[in-house]
Write a protein that holds these residues in place. Sequence first.
Motif, PDB file in Angstrom:
ATOM      1  N   GLU A  13       0.838  -1.209   0.000  1.00  0.00           N
ATOM      2  CA  GLU A  13       0.000   0.000   0.000  1.00  0.00           C
ATOM      3  C   GLU A  13       0.869   1.254   0.000  1.00  0.00           C
ATOM      4  O   GLU A  13       1.711   1.422   0.882  1.00  0.00           O
ATOM      5  N   TYR A  14       0.693   2.126  -0.988  1.00  0.00           N
ATOM      6  CA  TYR A  14       1.418   3.390  -1.060  1.00  0.00           C
ATOM      7  C   TYR A  14       0.665   4.330  -1.991  1.00  0.00           C
ATOM      8  O   TYR A  14      -0.205   3.909  -2.765  1.00  0.00           O
ATOM      9  N   ASP A  15       0.989   5.604  -1.918  1.00  0.00           N
ATOM     10  CA  ASP A  15       0.351   6.611  -2.760  1.00  0.00           C
ATOM     11  C   ASP A  15       1.225   7.035  -3.932  1.00  0.00           C
ATOM     12  O   ASP A  15       0.727   7.519  -4.951  1.00  0.00           O
ATOM     13  N   ALA A  16       2.537   6.897  -3.772  1.00  0.00           N
ATOM     14  CA  ALA A  16       3.472   7.297  -4.816  1.00  0.00           C
ATOM     15  C   ALA A  16       4.764   6.508  -4.647  1.00  0.00           C
ATOM     16  O   ALA A  16       5.004   5.900  -3.607  1.00  0.00           O
ATOM     17  N   ILE A  17       5.580   6.526  -5.697  1.00  0.00           N
ATOM     18  CA  ILE A  17       6.882   5.858  -5.668  1.00  0.00           C
ATOM     19  C   ILE A  17       7.958   6.895  -5.959  1.00  0.00           C
ATOM     20  O   ILE A  17       7.823   7.705  -6.879  1.00  0.00           O
ATOM     21  N   LEU A  18       9.031   6.835  -5.173  1.00  0.00           N
ATOM     22  CA  LEU A  18      10.193   7.684  -5.372  1.00  0.00           C
ATOM     23  C   LEU A  18      11.392   6.773  -5.595  1.00  0.00           C
ATOM     24  O   LEU A  18      11.621   5.850  -4.813  1.00  0.00           O
ATOM     25  N   VAL A  19      12.131   7.016  -6.674  1.00  0.00           N
ATOM     26  CA  VAL A  19      13.337   6.242  -6.946  1.00  0.00           C
ATOM     27  C   VAL A  19      14.529   7.176  -6.868  1.00  0.00           C
ATOM     28  O   VAL A  19      14.621   8.144  -7.631  1.00  0.00           O
ATOM     29  N   LEU A  20      15.426   6.893  -5.937  1.00  0.00           N
ATOM     30  CA  LEU A  20      16.696   7.598  -5.833  1.00  0.00           C
ATOM     31  C   LEU A  20      17.700   6.732  -6.579  1.00  0.00           C
ATOM     32  O   LEU A  20      17.875   5.562  -6.244  1.00  0.00           O
ATOM     33  N   ALA A  21      18.300   7.278  -7.611  1.00  0.00           N
ATOM     34  CA  ALA A  21      19.187   6.476  -8.456  1.00  0.00           C
ATOM     35  C   ALA A  21      20.547   7.140  -8.566  1.00  0.00           C
ATOM     36  O   ALA A  21      20.666   8.237  -9.111  1.00  0.00           O
ATOM     37  N   HIS A  22      21.558   6.472  -8.060  1.00  0.00           N
ATOM     38  CA  HIS A  22      22.927   6.972  -8.158  1.00  0.00           C
ATOM     39  C   HIS A  22      23.491   6.479  -9.489  1.00  0.00           C
ATOM     40  O   HIS A  22      24.178   5.462  -9.571  1.00  0.00           O
ATOM     41  N   MET A  23      23.077   7.182 -10.562  1.00  0.00           N
ATOM     42  CA  MET A  23      23.508   6.851 -11.919  1.00  0.00           C
ATOM     43  C   MET A  23      23.239   8.052 -12.803  1.00  0.00           C
ATOM     44  O   MET A  23      22.499   8.958 -12.417  1.00  0.00           O
ATOM     45  N   ASP A  24      23.837   8.038 -13.984  1.00  0.00           N
ATOM     46  CA  ASP A  24      23.644   9.128 -14.928  1.00  0.00           C
ATOM     47  C   ASP A  24      22.175   9.209 -15.336  1.00  0.00           C
ATOM     48  O   ASP A  24      21.511   8.187 -15.489  1.00  0.00           O
ATOM     49  N   VAL A  25      21.707  10.408 -15.514  1.00  0.00           N
ATOM     50  CA  VAL A  25      20.308  10.610 -15.883  1.00  0.00           C
ATOM     51  C   VAL A  25      19.980   9.949 -17.229  1.00  0.00           C
ATOM     52  O   VAL A  25      18.837   9.600 -17.493  1.00  0.00           O
ATOM     53  N   ARG A  26      20.985   9.765 -18.067  1.00  0.00           N
ATOM     54  CA  ARG A  26      20.771   9.135 -19.377  1.00  0.00           C
ATOM     55  C   ARG A  26      21.032   7.634 -19.353  1.00  0.00           C
ATOM     56  O   ARG A  26      20.957   6.977 -20.390  1.00  0.00           O
ATOM     57  N   ASP A  27      21.347   7.088 -18.202  1.00  0.00           N
ATOM     58  CA  ASP A  27      21.643   5.655 -18.090  1.00  0.00           C
ATOM     59  C   ASP A  27      20.392   4.846 -18.409  1.00  0.00           C
ATOM     60  O   ASP A  27      19.320   5.113 -17.875  1.00  0.00           O
ATOM     61  N   GLU A  28      20.532   3.842 -19.262  1.00  0.00           N
ATOM     62  CA  GLU A  28      19.391   2.998 -19.644  1.00  0.00           C
ATOM     63  C   GLU A  28      18.798   2.241 -18.458  1.00  0.00           C
ATOM     64  O   GLU A  28      17.661   1.767 -18.522  1.00  0.00           O
ATOM     65  N   LEU A  29      19.549   2.140 -17.366  1.00  0.00           N
ATOM     66  CA  LEU A  29      19.027   1.467 -16.174  1.00  0.00           C
ATOM     67  C   LEU A  29      17.856   2.238 -15.573  1.00  0.00           C
ATOM     68  O   LEU A  29      16.997   1.649 -14.909  1.00  0.00           O
ATOM     69  N   GLN A  30      17.811   3.549 -15.805  1.00  0.00           N
ATOM     70  CA  GLN A  30      16.660   4.340 -15.348  1.00  0.00           C
ATOM     71  C   GLN A  30      15.381   3.788 -15.990  1.00  0.00           C
ATOM     72  O   GLN A  30      14.361   3.647 -15.328  1.00  0.00           O
ATOM     73  N   THR A  31      15.466   3.485 -17.267  1.00  0.00           N
ATOM     74  CA  THR A  31      14.309   2.932 -17.986  1.00  0.00           C
ATOM     75  C   THR A  31      13.974   1.531 -17.479  1.00  0.00           C
ATOM     76  O   THR A  31      12.792   1.195 -17.343  1.00  0.00           O
TER      77      THR A  31
END
Length: 109
Positions: A85-103
């Motif tokens: 149960e949650y209202d939103a998701i926040l992802v903190l990612a220590h990686m380049d903003v263009r890194d395909e791992l974000q996708t």
Amino acid sequence: DRNTTSPNHFVAGWDGHYLTSNVLDSSTGEPLGSRYCYLNGSISNTTVLTFGFLYNMPDANSAVVVEHVEDAVTSDWFLDALDSEYDAILVLAHMDVRDELQTVILEAI
């Protein structure tokens, strides 16, 4: 006492909010910190499911194992968290903003 030279003391000082969604202690295989946490808004009564991912670091210190993001997002713990149960998701990612791992992370969500 938050002794930054001792990971156990440093992590414990964060009271469950030191997020390492894909970083494991190499000696135990257990997550270094919490894989995720819930942030609760005291006024808004909103719950935010929060993850903290590190890029697929090939040269990590031998004290830790960095689990590949692609593997972490298919793990039972990740799927179970998404089923909570949650209202939103926040992802903190220590990686380049263009890194395909974000996708990879966003598509898994």
